[in-house]
Design an enzyme around this catalytic site. Structure first.
Site, PDB file in Angstrom:
ATOM      1  N   LYS A 163       0.985  -1.315   0.008  1.00  0.00           N
ATOM      2  CA  LYS A 163      -0.155   0.057   0.144  1.00  0.00           C
ATOM      3  C   LYS A 163       0.839   1.318   0.106  1.00  0.00           C
ATOM      4  O   LYS A 163       0.409   2.277  -0.446  1.00  0.00           O
ATOM      5  CB  LYS A 163      -0.788   0.052   1.197  1.00  0.00           C
ATOM      6  N   SER A 217       1.643  -9.730  -0.576  1.00  0.00           N
ATOM      7  CA  SER A 217       1.550  -8.194  -0.499  1.00  0.00           C
ATOM      8  C   SER A 217       1.507  -7.705   0.687  1.00  0.00           C
ATOM      9  O   SER A 217       1.743  -6.266   0.920  1.00  0.00           O
ATOM     10  CB  SER A 217       0.210  -8.094  -1.250  1.00  0.00           C
ATOM     11  N   GLU A 227      -9.798   6.312   2.709  1.00  0.00           N
ATOM     12  CA  GLU A 227     -10.555   5.191   3.076  1.00  0.00           C
ATOM     13  C   GLU A 227      -9.858   4.080   3.336  1.00  0.00           C
ATOM     14  O   GLU A 227      -8.779   3.877   2.670  1.00  0.00           O
ATOM     15  CB  GLU A 227     -11.910   4.900   2.069  1.00  0.00           C
TER      16      GLU A 227
END
Lengths: 403, 277
Positions: free
Chosen positions: A96, A385, A118
């Site tokens: 991210k 990830s 969000e």
């Protein structure tokens, strides 16, 4: 649909990936989105911006992340070699940050002083709060009240980083509702506020921009494969909620037609509505959150509630480029159940000493299935990830352990 | 296969009504309600009550699970309607029922694209026209994405477009050119039901819009009472009132209660609009 000659030619100027994507937003947002598109298209060619982003990715995020041959896992499975792209080793523990570092720079270049985001699992919220702290920007994170309850550690992390976490109590109180609320904030405060969407969904230019910032995953991995193995993998796999880590890995390989691509969606605990979040496998084309894509909805067009053991995959839509890749036959999307993901979590922990995020555990489970389909000299490249530290409480609670 | 005369579309009720308002130098009053709220059994009676209290057209909200552009009042109304099982077919059924006693008042369906997309554009266009719908305002379908709505236009339905304070001048010109029925001017950049109005600012922007638009201009977002409606009506062709009305109706339990609340809310606004200057 017509055969696609170049998968790197999308989206078009209106943000369309074939029949998917676009800008399905209220009139009020058309101008801010146009301004963002204009700024981003300019910045991505701006040498000063590129140099600053590259520096941040190396010195702040810790890139490049290695690829790692999971040898004991491979031996345990008894199939093709499983190679992991270690996005879990990034600063803040997941892919991210690739996107938030990039978008925060865009925000700064656009002169915005306030960032909103969000979050579902909290990883994107943490990554946004992190870059906001570093750049001295005010940060507000919208998070569904249900997710706040199941991701307490990340909520606390965001607060420690100086962010305000706003509980969202409308609708199903999860990621989709947090996205609605962030969009409402943006509409109202657009003059000073930059909205960092955390996945490859939303209206144009977000699916393109978030993909671009994550595409470094695949660029590195492709070069690393060639350098270390002298060949490309047979198959790629990654988990798909909104689909940013998957798009990040897949993108560089899209024109390598011999490389098979498989996305792992949240199969939850059943195929009935409300028991999964497998928008591509079990949904239908519709319009949600500013783009046309596959969505989970009922016959009245109401978006249905979703379930996944991992909050980060618990989303009833998916990035429009994935919808396009599915329809073009370039990528396959399959469901991985909660149980399969949990089993993969434990197996990776025991065989490799790596705790994967519950989201990434879906990809590991799929990698294990794929490894069995290929001969021993084959290679499955799996995007790990994120790391699983944030999920320890969830797993303990599920397994009846009090900690 | 069809009688050629049946292919000549009737004039759209929206056009007829605005022409009538203009001829009489009156400002239009357009209340918004969410279909199926407070209860499904109230909607048709509520529509008639609004007309009796002075509505010139009705915006009927189609509930959607993810109303991105709406504030809490209309979000909650939507949630209540969905909890009552309200879907697009119900909404069309209520318009049909409303038409049994009212063949003149324009009805505009207002909502989001996904319910229409899932229903099917062609099917929706036919059913909506047959039910007596006159216009459709889909909040998340800007002009650029409106190609999918071609069947609606072919069926004689007006696509009501929005313009906002953030709309750039070139874009405003193309919106004005494409507008039919009326152009809905969103008076401030925000969600429904929020903020207060600076009437002077809106007046200047609406003057801009009117310079470009052949279609009438309705102004909404933030209008809540007779005085704010009257102030807007000085320069707009019509005034839209949504959240304040929906808020007033919330919690009503009987048809008598809900229609009485609607009348008590709307009649004074009508009176304020009609008061001689």
């Amino acid at each position: 649909m017509a055969e696609v000659l170049d998968f790197h030619a999308f989206p078009d100027v209106q943000g369309r990936f074939g029949r998917f994507g676009g800008s399905y937003v209220a009139e009020t947002l058309m101008a801010p989105l146009a301004a963002l598109t204009e700024a981003y298209l300019r910045l991505r060619k701006d040498p000063a911006f590129i140099a600053e982003l590259d520096r941040d990715l190396v010195h702040y995020v810790g890139r490049p992340s290695p690829i790692y041959f999971a040898e004991r896992l491979t031996r345990h499975v008894g199939g093709a070699r499983i190679v992991l792209k270690r996005e879990d080793l990034n600063h803040t523990g997941a892919h991210k940050i690739n996107n938030t570092v990039g978008q925060a720079l865009v925000a700064r270049y656009m002169g915005k002083t306030r960032i909103i985001a969000e979050t579902g699992a909290g990883q994107h919220g943490v990554a946004s709060a992190t870059v906001a702290a570093r750049l001295g920007l005010k940060c507000v994170v919208y998070m569904g009240a249900t997710d706040i309850e199941r991701q307490k550690i990340n909520v606390y992390r965001m607060k420690m980083l100086g962010a305000e976490v706003v509980p969202v109590t409308s609708g199903s109180q999860t990621l989709k509702d947090a996205l609605n609320e962030a969009m409402r904030d943006w509409v109202t405060n657009v003059a000073d506020t930059y909205y960092i969407i955390g996945t490859v969904a939303g209206p144009h230019p977000y699916p393109m921009m978030v993909r671009d910032f994550n595409a470094i995953v695949g660029r590195e991995a492709r070069a690393q494969m060639l350098a270390e193995y002298g060949r490309l993998p047979d198959v790629l796999t990654a988990c798909v909620g909104g689909g940013s880590n998957a798009m990040g890995l897949f993108y560089e390989f899209l024109n390598d037609r011999d490389v098979r691509i498989v996305g792992a969606e949240a199969g939850g605990d059943g195929t009935a509505p409300g028991h999964h979040a497998a928008s591509l496998s079990l949904g239908r084309p519709g319009v949600l959150h500013g783009n046309r894509t596959y969505v989970l909805c009922d016959d009245n067009g109401q978006i249905t509630e979703t379930h996944s053991v991992s909050a980060g995959l618990d989303y009833p839509g998916v990035g429009p480029e994935h919808a396009f890749l599915k329809d073009a036959g370039r990528a396959e999307y399959v469901g991985v159940t909660d149980e399969e993901a949990l089993a993969a979590f434990h197996l990776l922990a025991h065989t490799e000493g790596i705790l994967p995020a519950l989201e990434s555990s879906h990809a590991v489970a799929q990698a294990i299935k794929l490894a069995r389909e290929y001969p021993k000299d084959g290679i499955v490249l799996c995007n790990l990830s994120g790391r699983g530290d944030k999920d320890v409480h969830t797993i303990a609670a599920r397994e009846g352990v009090r900690i | 296969m069809t009688n050629p005369e049946s292919r000549i579309p009737n004039p759209n009720r929206i056009d007829t009504r605005f022409a009538h308002l203009k001829a009489n130098h009156r400002a239009g009053l357009i209340p918004f309600i969410t279909a199926g709220d407070p209860a499904p059994a109230h909607t048709v009676a509520l529509m008639h009550a609004l007309v009796a209290a002075g509505a010139d057209a009705i915006e009927l909200g189609v509930p959607f699970s993810d109303p991105m552009a709406d504030g809490p009042v209309i979000q909650h109304a939507s949630e209540r309607a969905i909890a009552n099982g309200v879907g697009l077919a119900d909404v069309l059924g209520w318009v049909h029922a409303f038409r049994e006693r009212d063949s003149d008042t324009p009805v505009v369906l207002m909502g989001y694209l996904n319910p229409v997309e899932i229903h099917g554009y062609e099917r929706f266009a036919q059913e909506a026209a047959a039910a007596g719908v006159d216009g459709v305002l889909l909040v998340d379908c800007p002009l650029e994405e409106s190609a999918v709505l071609a069947p609606l236009r072919a069926a004689g339905l007006h696509q009501i477009l929005l313009a906002a304070p953030t709309t750039a001048p070139e874009r405003l010109a193309s919106l004005c050119q494409a507008a039919n029925g009326f152009l809905y001017y969103v008076s401030f950049a925000g969600i429904t039901g929020a903020a207060s109005l600076s009437v002077g600012d809106i007046a200047a922007r609406v003057a801009d819009v009117r310079a470009h638009a052949a279609a009438p201009v309705a102004v909404g977002f933030g209008v809540r009472d007779g005085e704010s409606a009257r102030a807007i009506a000085q320069f707009a062709d019509a005034v839209v009132i949504g959240s304040a009305l929906v808020d007033r109706l919330a919690g009503a339990t009987t048809v008598a209660d809900v229609t009485q609340r609607a009348t008590a809310f709307l009649a004074p606004i009508r009176a304020a609009l009609d008061r001689p200057r």
